[in-house]
Design a protein around this motif. Sequence first.
Motif, PDB file in Angstrom:
ATOM      1  N   ALA A 164     -11.231  -4.820  -9.141  1.00 50.88           N
ATOM      2  CA  ALA A 164     -10.611  -3.838  -8.714  1.00 50.88           C
ATOM      3  C   ALA A 164     -11.811  -3.230  -7.476  1.00 50.88           C
ATOM      4  O   ALA A 164     -13.203  -4.465  -8.127  1.00 50.88           O
TER       5      ALA A 164
ATOM      6  N   ASP B  89      -8.155   4.839  -9.303  1.00 47.06           N
ATOM      7  CA  ASP B  89      -7.772   4.440 -10.198  1.00 47.06           C
ATOM      8  C   ASP B  89      -6.836   5.739 -11.360  1.00 47.06           C
ATOM      9  O   ASP B  89      -7.773   6.424 -11.200  1.00 47.06           O
TER      10      ASP B  89
ATOM     11  N   ALA C 293      -0.683  -1.420  -7.493  1.00 50.61           N
ATOM     12  CA  ALA C 293      -0.259  -1.383  -6.376  1.00 50.61           C
ATOM     13  C   ALA C 293      -0.308  -0.317  -5.751  1.00 50.61           C
ATOM     14  O   ALA C 293      -0.626  -0.221  -4.271  1.00 50.61           O
TER      15      ALA C 293
ATOM     16  N   MET D 201       0.857  -1.242  -0.262  1.00 49.96           N
ATOM     17  CA  MET D 201      -0.210   0.044  -0.175  1.00 49.96           C
ATOM     18  C   MET D 201       0.939   0.825  -0.213  1.00 49.96           C
ATOM     19  O   MET D 201       1.843   1.074   1.079  1.00 49.96           O
TER      20      MET D 201
ATOM     21  N   PRO E  30     -11.482   2.447  -4.592  1.00 48.59           N
ATOM     22  CA  PRO E  30     -10.246   2.511  -5.348  1.00 48.59           C
ATOM     23  C   PRO E  30     -10.847   4.096  -6.138  1.00 48.59           C
ATOM     24  O   PRO E  30     -11.410   3.515  -7.424  1.00 48.59           O
TER      25      PRO E  30
ATOM     26  N   LEU F 244      -8.657  -2.410  -2.559  1.00 46.03           N
ATOM     27  CA  LEU F 244      -7.956  -2.829  -3.960  1.00 46.03           C
ATOM     28  C   LEU F 244      -7.734  -2.767  -5.367  1.00 46.03           C
ATOM     29  O   LEU F 244      -8.876  -2.677  -6.100  1.00 46.03           O
ATOM     30  N   ALA F 245      -7.385  -1.720  -5.340  1.00 44.21           N
ATOM     31  CA  ALA F 245      -6.647  -1.012  -6.733  1.00 44.21           C
ATOM     32  C   ALA F 245      -5.836  -1.682  -8.230  1.00 44.21           C
ATOM     33  O   ALA F 245      -6.238  -3.211  -7.980  1.00 44.21           O
TER      34      ALA F 245
ATOM     35  N   HIS G  66      -2.186   1.918  -5.743  1.00 47.90           N
ATOM     36  CA  HIS G  66      -3.593   3.070  -5.108  1.00 47.90           C
ATOM     37  C   HIS G  66      -4.542   1.932  -4.748  1.00 47.90           C
ATOM     38  O   HIS G  66      -5.401   2.159  -4.213  1.00 47.90           O
ATOM     39  N   HIS G  67      -3.636   1.243  -3.893  1.00 46.18           N
ATOM     40  CA  HIS G  67      -3.833   0.232  -2.820  1.00 46.18           C
ATOM     41  C   HIS G  67      -4.224   1.388  -1.094  1.00 46.18           C
ATOM     42  O   HIS G  67      -3.465   1.477  -1.462  1.00 46.18           O
ATOM     43  N   SER G  68      -5.593   0.842  -0.998  1.00 44.58           N
ATOM     44  CA  SER G  68      -5.384   1.492   0.540  1.00 44.58           C
ATOM     45  C   SER G  68      -6.491   0.964   0.725  1.00 44.58           C
ATOM     46  O   SER G  68      -7.259  -0.052   1.244  1.00 44.58           O
TER      47      SER G  68
END
Length: 232
Positions: free
Chosen positions: A196, A185, A109, A1, A183, A105-106, A111-113
């Motif tokens: 995602a 993106d 990697a 993240m 997410p 989950l984007a 933009h994952h949060s």
Amino acid sequence: MYHVMEPNVLGLSDEATTPPADEIRLRRLPQRAAYDRATIDDILDRGLVAHVGTVRSGSPVVIPMFYVRDGDSLLLHGSPASGTLRRGARTEVCITVTLLDGLVLARSAFHHSMNYRSVVVVGTAEPVTDRAEKEAALERFVEALAPGRSAMLRATTRKEIDATGVARVPLDRASAKTRTGPPVDDDEDYDLPIWAGVVPAVTTFGTPTDDGRVPAGVPIPAHVAALEARSI
């Protein structure tokens, strides 16, 4: 993240967007901040564990502690010998409460949060020394765990009150920060064949189990059974 994008807190009032003190102003993604007590109190009232930061020999120390909100302040619970309560007595502490709401989950990697609700409180921790005030505080702690339980317990003894440390921290310098939604993106990534979205996270309590020494015929009380349906 690696990165957190796109605030989702919109249309907030002036109270919600104006920090009461500069040291709690959110400078990173300030659009996600809220400073109104309604938002702050809601998060604090749902949580049970706070991470409390103090300074020991010039170095920061952060310890998880049981807490409860009492009107315009937080009460911290621990042993009188607790290093955090001793170091924090009549000095400034930093308290953080975080509730995890989901994994974001984007398509990259970067933009994952996570979706979350959090509160940071900065204030002076005042030891609660008045016996009646401390006894009332201890009852609030029990009620925070299981509303309705205090009424069925034996009376707390003087020794037990003396063996428990309580500190009070005002909420006049507190801020909330939240993230919600899917997410966000890069535009060119939306056509990629990659799943995602959001995986919700919910904290719940399970079925009560007695300790093996409950006398025969004593049922699970309603206030304990109700905890099974409780979520944070």
